[in-house]
Design an enzyme around this catalytic site. Structure first.
Site, short mmCIF file in Angstrom:
data_model
loop_
_atom_site.label_atom_id
_atom_site.label_comp_id
_atom_site.label_asym_id
_atom_site.label_seq_id
_atom_site.Cartn_x
_atom_site.Cartn_y
_atom_site.Cartn_z
N ASP A 45 0.88 -1.17 0.00
CA ASP A 45 0.00 0.00 0.00
C ASP A 45 0.91 1.22 0.00
O ASP A 45 1.65 1.46 0.98
CB ASP A 45 -0.90 -0.01 1.25
N ILE A 46 0.89 1.99 -1.08
CA ILE A 46 1.87 3.07 -1.22
C ILE A 46 1.56 4.28 -0.34
O ILE A 46 2.33 5.24 -0.33
CB ILE A 46 2.05 3.50 -2.70
N ASN B 218 3.30 2.92 -10.59
CA ASN B 218 2.08 2.89 -11.42
C ASN B 218 0.81 3.23 -10.64
O ASN B 218 -0.09 3.89 -11.15
CB ASN B 218 1.95 1.49 -12.04
N SER C 65 0.77 11.59 -16.68
CA SER C 65 -0.40 11.77 -17.56
C SER C 65 -0.27 13.10 -18.29
O SER C 65 0.30 14.06 -17.75
CB SER C 65 -1.66 11.79 -16.70
N TYR D 297 -6.18 15.64 -9.54
CA TYR D 297 -5.41 14.68 -10.33
C TYR D 297 -4.35 15.41 -11.17
O TYR D 297 -3.20 15.01 -11.22
CB TYR D 297 -6.36 13.88 -11.21
N LYS E 250 -0.21 14.97 -10.91
CA LYS E 250 0.66 14.45 -11.97
C LYS E 250 1.73 15.48 -12.34
O LYS E 250 2.85 15.11 -12.71
CB LYS E 250 -0.18 14.04 -13.20
N THR F 217 -9.35 1.26 -18.83
CA THR F 217 -9.16 0.60 -17.54
C THR F 217 -10.29 1.10 -16.65
O THR F 217 -11.11 1.92 -17.08
CB THR F 217 -7.82 1.02 -16.89
#
Ligand SMILES: NC(=O)c1ccc[n+]([C@@H]2O[C@H](COP(=O)([O-])OP(=O)(O)OC[C@H]3O[C@@H](n4cnc5c(N)ncnc54)[C@H](OP(=O)(O)O)[C@@H]3O)[C@@H](O)[C@H]2O)c1
Length: 236
Positions: free
Chosen positions: A59-60, A86, A144, A159, A163, A194
């Site tokens: 778990d990062i 990732n 991204s 988000y 990134k 995905t």
């Protein structure tokens, strides 16, 4: 000698496909998954093709989980040659591309940064000393186009900011490791079908994983500190 790769969030999506493509190239792959049962199932789907793969709980957002996972991989394999950062979350909303900065809950931003920025930071800090023992490493940060300052717009504000920060992390890590054989690059996989990308996305995971896999297996004269899509440098 067999190269060893650790991939975060590799139980599904692009991470799982990166794991599969690296395994097919003869890399010993370790699937990082926060749910070990899901990690085992993913590992089994690759092992059934006859390739080298195992999994580790990772778990990062949890420092203890990161150090236990890195120690575990080091103990089992004696090295870590490739790190693919990732795992990430996209929890902006509602509204998707229409979600406004002015409605962004700071807790959403905090949670996004915890996973998408501090996760890769912590994992990189834990793995690089293992890479340095053999003076070899390839670190691939799944970024991204949404994080490109040169093309910054509205929508998905947390988000996007995460990134952009991951891109900065990529540059700083590459600069600190410039005199070593550890290469650090960021990649935009494109818009990929995905759970995160959704059903409308134009690319299958097989294409989305190609450039991350290329960066994970760069030769000694390959680039470092870059941002790539489809194996070409793109603006930050
Ligand atoms: N799909 C796209 O169109 C697209 C476009 C540009 C960039 N990207 C980037 O590509 C990467 C992969 O995206 P994807 O589309 O494959 O995403 P996805 O299908 O949503 O999969 C995300 C993965 O990250 C894992 N994860 C989330 N939080 C975690 C944590 N705290 N610790 C460990 N694992 C965690 C998830 O695990 P669980 O199964 O346990 O939830 C899952 O395995 C991400 O960095 C994403 O930002 C994707």
């Amino acid at each position: 000698m067999t190269r060893v790769a650790l991939i975060s969030g590799a139980n599904r999506g692009i991470g799982l496909e990166i794991a599969r493509q690296l395994a097919r190239k003869g890399v010993a792959v370790v699937i990082g998954a926060r749910d070990l049962d899901k990690g085992r199932a993913a590992a089994q789907s690759i092992a059934s093709e006859g390739y080298l793969v195992d999994c580790v709980r990772l778990d990062i957002t949890d420092s203890a989980s990161i150090s236990a996972a890195v120690d575990d991989v080091d103990l089992r394999h004696g090295r870590i040659d490739v790190l693919v950062n990732n795992a990430a979350i996209l929890i902006d909303g509602p509204g998707g591309f229409k979600s406004s900065l002015f409605e962004l809950d700071p807790d959403t931003a905090r949670q996004t940064f915890e996973t998408n920025v501090l996760g890769p930071l912590r994992l990189t800090q834990a793995v690089v000393p293992v890479m340095q023992r053999h003076n070899y490493g390839r670190i691939v940060n799944l970024s991204s186009g949404a994080g490109q300052l040169s093309d910054m717009r509205s929508g998905f504000p947390a988000y996007r900011m995460s990134k952009t920060a991951l891109n900065a992390l990529t540059r700083i890590t590459a600069a600190e490791l410039a005199s070593t054989n550890i290469k650090v690059n960021a990649v935009c996989p494109g818009w990929v079908r995905t759970d995160m990308g959704g059903l409308e996305a134009e690319r299958p995971v097989e294409i989305g994983a190609e450039t991350p896999v290329w960066l994970a297996t760069l030769p000694e004269n390959g680039p470092t500190g870059g941002f790539f899509r489809d194996q070409r440098a793109i603006p930050w």
